[in-house]
Scaffold this active site. Structure first.
Site, PDB file in Angstrom:
ATOM      1  N   HIS A 131       0.974  -1.200  -0.074  1.00 26.48           N
ATOM      2  CA  HIS A 131       0.037  -0.028   0.042  1.00 26.48           C
ATOM      3  C   HIS A 131       0.851   1.121  -0.025  1.00 26.48           C
ATOM      4  O   HIS A 131       2.005   1.109   0.407  1.00 26.48           O
ATOM      5  CB  HIS A 131      -0.720   0.089   1.229  1.00 26.48           C
ATOM      6  CG  HIS A 131      -2.051   1.043   1.487  1.00 26.48           C
ATOM      7  ND1 HIS A 131      -1.772   2.161   1.926  1.00 26.48           N
ATOM      8  CD2 HIS A 131      -3.282   0.865   1.251  1.00 26.48           C
ATOM      9  CE1 HIS A 131      -2.921   2.905   2.163  1.00 26.48           C
ATOM     10  NE2 HIS A 131      -3.895   2.198   1.771  1.00 26.48           N
ATOM     11  N   ASP A 208       3.200  -4.398   7.923  1.00 29.02           N
ATOM     12  CA  ASP A 208       2.112  -3.427   7.888  1.00 29.02           C
ATOM     13  C   ASP A 208       0.796  -4.443   8.219  1.00 29.02           C
ATOM     14  O   ASP A 208       0.590  -5.146   7.437  1.00 29.02           O
ATOM     15  CB  ASP A 208       1.990  -2.759   6.523  1.00 29.02           C
ATOM     16  CG  ASP A 208       0.896  -1.845   6.108  1.00 29.02           C
ATOM     17  OD1 ASP A 208      -0.115  -2.048   7.115  1.00 29.02           O
ATOM     18  OD2 ASP A 208       0.531  -1.415   5.364  1.00 29.02           O
ATOM     19  N   GLN A 211      -4.326  -4.963   7.329  1.00 29.42           N
ATOM     20  CA  GLN A 211      -5.204  -5.890   6.584  1.00 29.42           C
ATOM     21  C   GLN A 211      -5.140  -7.073   7.428  1.00 29.42           C
ATOM     22  O   GLN A 211      -6.000  -8.152   7.230  1.00 29.42           O
ATOM     23  CB  GLN A 211      -5.029  -6.127   5.091  1.00 29.42           C
ATOM     24  CG  GLN A 211      -5.421  -4.760   4.445  1.00 29.42           C
ATOM     25  CD  GLN A 211      -6.764  -4.358   4.529  1.00 29.42           C
ATOM     26  OE1 GLN A 211      -7.422  -5.072   4.595  1.00 29.42           O
ATOM     27  NE2 GLN A 211      -6.860  -2.962   4.042  1.00 29.42           N
ATOM     28  N   LYS A 234     -10.163  -0.422  10.801  1.00 30.33           N
ATOM     29  CA  LYS A 234     -10.489  -1.584  10.134  1.00 30.33           C
ATOM     30  C   LYS A 234     -10.670  -2.957  11.102  1.00 30.33           C
ATOM     31  O   LYS A 234     -10.826  -3.936  10.720  1.00 30.33           O
ATOM     32  CB  LYS A 234      -9.178  -2.014   9.357  1.00 30.33           C
ATOM     33  CG  LYS A 234      -8.947  -0.918   8.002  1.00 30.33           C
ATOM     34  CD  LYS A 234      -7.831  -1.482   7.184  1.00 30.33           C
ATOM     35  CE  LYS A 234      -7.135  -0.232   6.459  1.00 30.33           C
ATOM     36  NZ  LYS A 234      -7.806   0.299   5.247  1.00 30.33           N
ATOM     37  N   CYS A 372      -4.783   2.547  -3.389  1.00 35.94           N
ATOM     38  CA  CYS A 372      -3.717   2.858  -2.780  1.00 35.94           C
ATOM     39  C   CYS A 372      -2.653   2.238  -3.091  1.00 35.94           C
ATOM     40  O   CYS A 372      -1.595   1.901  -2.249  1.00 35.94           O
ATOM     41  CB  CYS A 372      -3.881   3.195  -1.581  1.00 35.94           C
ATOM     42  SG  CYS A 372      -5.171   4.305  -1.059  1.00 35.94           S
TER      43      CYS A 372
HETATM   44  N1  PLP Z   1      -1.654  -0.489   4.804  1.00 32.61           N
HETATM   45  C1  PLP Z   1      -2.590  -1.125   4.063  1.00 32.61           C
HETATM   46  C2  PLP Z   1      -2.218  -2.607   3.485  1.00 32.61           C
HETATM   47  C3  PLP Z   1      -3.899  -0.664   3.990  1.00 32.61           C
HETATM   48  O1  PLP Z   1      -4.936  -1.537   3.299  1.00 32.61           O
HETATM   49  C4  PLP Z   1      -4.147   0.454   4.322  1.00 32.61           C
HETATM   50  C5  PLP Z   1      -5.590   1.181   4.320  1.00 32.61           C
HETATM   51  O2  PLP Z   1      -6.373   1.087   3.615  1.00 32.61           O
HETATM   52  C6  PLP Z   1      -3.220   1.329   4.992  1.00 32.61           C
HETATM   53  C7  PLP Z   1      -1.968   0.673   5.321  1.00 32.61           C
HETATM   54  C8  PLP Z   1      -3.539   2.660   5.718  1.00 32.61           C
HETATM   55  O3  PLP Z   1      -4.138   2.554   6.884  1.00 32.61           O
HETATM   56  P1  PLP Z   1      -4.622   3.998   7.435  1.00 32.61           P
HETATM   57  O4  PLP Z   1      -5.171   4.820   6.345  1.00 32.61           O
HETATM   58  O5  PLP Z   1      -5.831   3.653   8.221  1.00 32.61           O
HETATM   59  O6  PLP Z   1      -3.330   4.581   7.991  1.00 32.61           O
END
Ligand code: PLP
Length: 414
Positions: A131, A208, A211, A234, A372
């Site tokens: 992401h 990270d 998910q 999430k 993203c």
């Molecule tokens: N990393 C992954 C794999 C994600 O799916 C997301 C959100 O869609 C993020 C990071 C970013 O999370 P946040 O916007 O809650 O900081």
């Protein structure tokens, strides 16, 4: 019936759904089918009520006031830290930095851990499936330090090529950053194996967990990573909450990123000394209500039972994948052997955004777009996919209705 199907049938989704007020609403006069939980998950009533109770009964700032409300707010906020420590099986509550989400957690590592350590010729290893939150902070650090981003590839099924990842862990790599689960492909990465390889070479590994945490048990000690970032919204909690778990000795060696109230020991005009971690990284008034809600969400998840949730979600994934494979001209992006209940796909002759818009009119919420993950989209050679992402509150009936709606709206575009 497989064991997973039997467990899924035993999982009382109707009862669980009743815990989520929003799932009862209608959209465009149709019952809502919410298949966008990877974007943000819906909240059970216990979370909404916990936030409401905080504002009605003990709203006060934390770590400042000696009055009763201040002490209740502080113990609820610090209680959320304890709750998160238990959720990820941290060795100590002091290893949990409360953040606004994964994005802030990864940026903290980028600015406070990576920036002071990297220089020209150094590398940060990521993967094709990251992401933007696990790419852009590292690029910003690379720009300032002269370091370089290195990318480990994925194969045609959307799985990380582990041998290539391990081979890429050369002495110039000073940090590796990998997603636990791909938000586009659903792939579950073998974090413990990657962490072992990184550790053998003395390379810190950031995971990270955005998910991963909503679907998989998270045990940072068993995973063997050095940083784990997660996001509360999430995880069925409020937006603007999240956490960075990191080993105590690593946090102790990191300078603060933001300065202000709450993160200091003593301030003089001649210089400031800082609080110990984790408070050193938590300048200013935090999202107290949000963390009260997140603690309630984690309690709720624990009460549901991870094994039952996982079995139900596995059966949902199996059903969804089989049903989508039966739709002519539909191509699934990501066929990894180990996936969470999330399927991205393309439909011949129909743009993802058009399908998502038409599905919305059928009451179905799915995400369309690049998710993203521009570099992954470039790798797949597509501008966008449709993504159906499920949670334990979804049902087999919803899958049937979703696929029927997809076939219907696709005819409108033919
Ligand atoms: N990393 C992954 C794999 C994600 O799916 C997301 C959100 O869609 C993020 C990071 C970013 O999370 P946040 O916007 O809650 O900081």
């Amino acid at each position: 019936m497989s064991a997973a199907d039997a467990a899924s049938a035993a999982f009382d989704a109707a009862r669980v759904r009743a815990d989520f007020p929003l799932l009862a609403r209608r959209v465009h006069d149709k019952p809502l089918i919410y298949f966008d939980s990877a974007n943000t998950a819906q909240k059970p009533a216990v979370v909404i009520e916990a936030v409401d109770r905080y504002y009605r009964q003990f709203n006060a700032n934390v770590a400042r006031a000696v009055h009763q409300l201040g002490s209740e707010a502080t113990s609820a906020y610090e209680g959320a830290r304890d709750r998160l420590a238990r959720f990820v099986n941290a060795s100590s509550r002091d290893e949990i930095v409360l953040t606004s989400g994964t994005t802030q957690a990864i940026n903290l590592v980028a600015w406070s851990f990576a920036l002071p350590r990297l220089g020209p010729g150094d590398e940060i290893l990521v993967t094709t499936m990251e992401h933007h939150a696990n790419i852009v902070p590292w690029q910003l650090v690379c720009e300032r330090t002269g370091a370089r981003l290195k990318v480990a590839p994925i194969d045609a099924r959307g799985e990380l090529v582990v041998a290539d990842f391990v081979a890429a862990l050369t002495p110039s790599v000073k940090l590796a950053a990998v997603t636990h689960v791909s938000n586009v492909l659903g792939t579950i990465n073998p974090i413990a194996e990657l962490a072992r390889a990184a550790r053998r070479r003395g390379i810190p590994l950031l995971v990270d967990g955005s998910q991963g945490a909503p679907h998989l048990p998270v045990d940072v000690r068993a995973l063997g990573c050095d940083f784990y970032a997660l996001t509360g919204h999430k995880l069925f909690g409020p937006t603007g909450t999240g956490a960075l778990w990191a080993r105590k000795e690593i946090l102790a060696a990191m300078p603060p990123m933001f300065g202000g109230g709450e993160m200091i020991r003593e301030v003089r005009f001649t210089g400031t000394t800082f609080a110990d971690p984790p408070h050193r990284f938590e300048a200013g008034t935090p999202n107290i209500a949000g963390f009260v809600g997140l603690a309630a969400a984690l309690d709720y998840l624990e009460a549901l039972g991870a094994a039952r949730v996982q079995a139900h979600e596995a059966a949902l994934l199996d059903h969804l994948s089989r049903a989508l494979r039966g739709v002519p001209g539909l191509h699934i992006c990501g066929e990894a052997a180990h996936k969470v209940a999330l399927v991205s796909f393309l439909v011949e002759g129909a743009h993802a955004h058009d399908l998502a818009t038409l599905l919305d009119h059928e009451g179905v919420a799915v995400r369309s777009g690049h998710h993203c993950a521009h570099p992954l989209m470039q790798h797949l050679g597509v501008p966008a996919t449709l993504r159906a992402s499920l949670a334990f509150y979804n049902t087999h009936e919803e899958i049937e209705q979703f696929v029927a709606a997809l076939v219907r709206v696709r005819r409108l575009l033919a």
